[in-house]
Design a protein around this motif. Structure first.
Motif, mmCIF file in Angstrom:
data_model
loop_
_atom_site.group_PDB
_atom_site.id
_atom_site.type_symbol
_atom_site.label_atom_id
_atom_site.label_comp_id
_atom_site.label_asym_id
_atom_site.label_seq_id
_atom_site.Cartn_x
_atom_site.Cartn_y
_atom_site.Cartn_z
ATOM 1 N N ASP A 154 8.840 1.940 6.441
ATOM 2 C CA ASP A 154 7.426 1.570 7.438
ATOM 3 C C ASP A 154 6.421 2.183 7.789
ATOM 4 N N ASP A 155 6.551 3.573 7.542
ATOM 5 C CA ASP A 155 5.287 4.369 7.663
ATOM 6 C C ASP A 155 5.100 5.090 6.298
ATOM 7 N N LEU A 156 5.641 5.010 5.223
ATOM 8 C CA LEU A 156 5.189 5.525 4.032
ATOM 9 C C LEU A 156 3.776 5.168 3.329
ATOM 10 N N LYS A 157 3.406 6.026 2.709
ATOM 11 C CA LYS A 157 1.910 5.928 2.292
ATOM 12 C C LYS A 157 2.061 6.142 0.608
ATOM 13 N N VAL A 158 1.413 5.368 -0.062
ATOM 14 C CA VAL A 158 1.471 5.335 -1.435
ATOM 15 C C VAL A 158 0.113 5.552 -2.313
ATOM 16 N N VAL A 189 -5.179 5.612 -1.405
ATOM 17 C CA VAL A 189 -3.876 5.870 -0.629
ATOM 18 C C VAL A 189 -3.857 4.614 0.457
ATOM 19 N N HIS A 190 -2.873 3.796 -0.073
ATOM 20 C CA HIS A 190 -2.505 2.690 1.059
ATOM 21 C C HIS A 190 -1.290 2.826 1.831
ATOM 22 N N PRO A 191 -1.127 2.342 2.875
ATOM 23 C CA PRO A 191 0.228 2.090 3.626
ATOM 24 C C PRO A 191 0.975 1.314 2.518
ATOM 25 N N LEU A 192 2.354 1.715 2.444
ATOM 26 C CA LEU A 192 3.352 0.919 1.855
ATOM 27 C C LEU A 192 3.615 -0.455 2.424
ATOM 28 N N VAL A 193 3.585 -0.508 3.635
ATOM 29 C CA VAL A 193 3.857 -1.719 4.592
ATOM 30 C C VAL A 193 2.447 -2.025 5.203
ATOM 31 N N TRP A 194 1.843 -2.984 5.187
ATOM 32 C CA TRP A 194 0.789 -3.508 5.544
ATOM 33 C C TRP A 194 0.899 -4.482 6.829
ATOM 34 N N THR A 195 0.669 -3.972 7.974
ATOM 35 C CA THR A 195 0.649 -5.064 9.215
ATOM 36 C C THR A 195 -0.734 -5.492 9.184
ATOM 37 N N GLN A 196 -0.844 -6.897 8.860
ATOM 38 C CA GLN A 196 -1.863 -7.430 8.951
ATOM 39 C C GLN A 196 -2.385 -7.963 10.262
ATOM 40 N N LYS A 201 3.778 -8.554 7.992
ATOM 41 C CA LYS A 201 3.750 -7.741 7.568
ATOM 42 C C LYS A 201 4.033 -7.831 5.908
ATOM 43 N N SER A 202 3.436 -7.154 5.051
ATOM 44 C CA SER A 202 3.488 -7.385 3.417
ATOM 45 C C SER A 202 3.490 -5.849 2.933
ATOM 46 N N LEU A 203 4.037 -6.149 1.533
ATOM 47 C CA LEU A 203 3.987 -4.947 0.918
ATOM 48 C C LEU A 203 3.113 -4.642 -0.083
ATOM 49 N N VAL A 204 2.490 -3.568 -0.189
ATOM 50 C CA VAL A 204 1.389 -3.211 -0.950
ATOM 51 C C VAL A 204 1.993 -2.483 -2.214
#
Ligand SMILES: [Fe+2]
Length: 291
Positions: A154-158, A189-196, A201-204
């Motif tokens: 949930d809190d990872l960044k990519v 750098v984007h969050p792995l999990v995007w809370t829209q 929530k979607s995956l990036v």
């Protein structure tokens, strides 16, 4: 009488739009399509046979049109907002950008601007073999993860890099283009999990997803590979078998896509338009490093 009906394809993804082409730009039809795009992820207008002008009109009705391909072959035509996707060497002397679409990706991830909301394609010339466009709902992929896996990511960044999406082609690509594809994009750098904005929530993810921050390169790439495989399972995907004149719209913020390889000399041609998103999701890596 209802002007438009949207027929679901699969539980998690896909919708066939039934509408008289004379009404496709009517306010209520466009609004129904906007709503359906959120639920269905991909909308197919079978054999719509839109002209470029009609595609641009529908695009402009749907949202704010954006161009992010002015510097790649095919993106500098009469209308810079209408990108010609082809491997035909006359139109596209640098095929790598299009060959990169053989792999799961989202559009516009390595540009410092809001992620494009929607991508729209008109089929102008089909390939005799291959050429199906496949879509994977990363809303459904995230929703269906076990709770402990959701918590773990949930809190990872990519870090996303254009050159990462070129990596599968690296060895067949002229060396001088390596630098070109590195420099034409921004490391984002984007969050792995995007809370829209609506709470979903979607995956990036996609081939451009290069490093998970706080993990080793190998651990991070293995995680991305597992999430990509998970997202691409049949329940979350729709494979579009193109017919002449089909028009397809997808929600780039919650759907990955790729094309099944086709012969480069078959003349396959798609005309693409893009709708700007409203949310600036990530930040350039440089900005983080300088902070
Ligand atoms: Fe794409």
């Amino acid at each position: 009488m209802t002007k438009v009906t949207i027929e679901p394809v699969k539980e998690h993804i896909g919708g066939i739009v039934h509408v008289d082409r004379a009404h496709v730009c009517d306010d209520d039809v466009v609004e129904a399509c906007r709503e359906a795009l959120e639920d269905r992820g991909v909308l197919v207008f079978p054999r719509a046979n839109f002209s470029d002008a009609e595609q641009l009109s529908f695009t402009d009705k749907f949202g704010e049109r954006v161009s992010f391909t002015g510097t790649v072959p095919g993106g500098e035509g009469e209308s810079e907002e209408l990108y010609k996707i082809t491997l035909d060497a006359e139109t596209n002397p640098e095929p790598e950008y299009v060959l990169g679409t053989f792999f799961w990706h989202m559009d516009g991830v390595t540009i410092d601007q809001p992620l494009p909301k929607a991508t729209m394609l008109s089929a102008r010339k089909l390939s005799p073999t291959g050429g199906q466009t496949q879509f994977a709902s990363t809303f459904a992929a995230y929703d269906n993860l076990p709770d402990e896996e959701k918590q773990a990511i949930d809190d990872l960044k990519v870090i996303h890099r254009m050159i990462a999406s070129m990596r599968p082609l690296y060895l067949e690509m002229p060396a001088e283009r390596h630098e070109r594809y590195t420099s034409m994009a921004t490391e984002m750098v984007h969050p792995l999990v995007w809370t829209q904005s609506d709470g979903r929530k979607s995956l990036v993810i996609g081939t451009h997803a290069d490093e998970v921050m706080g993990m080793s390169i190998s651990e991070g790439r293995a995680l991305i590979a597992r999430l990509t495989e998970w997202s691409a399972q049949p329940a979350f995907t729709y494979s579009h078998e193109w017919q002449d004149g089909d028009f397809v719209v997808w929600n780039n913020c919650g759907v990955m896509h790729r094309v099944i390889p086709y012969d480069s000399d078959c003349g396959r041609m798609m005309h693409r338009t893009t709708i700007m998103g409203s949310e600036r999701l990530g930040v350039p890596l440089k900005q983080l490093e300088n902070a």
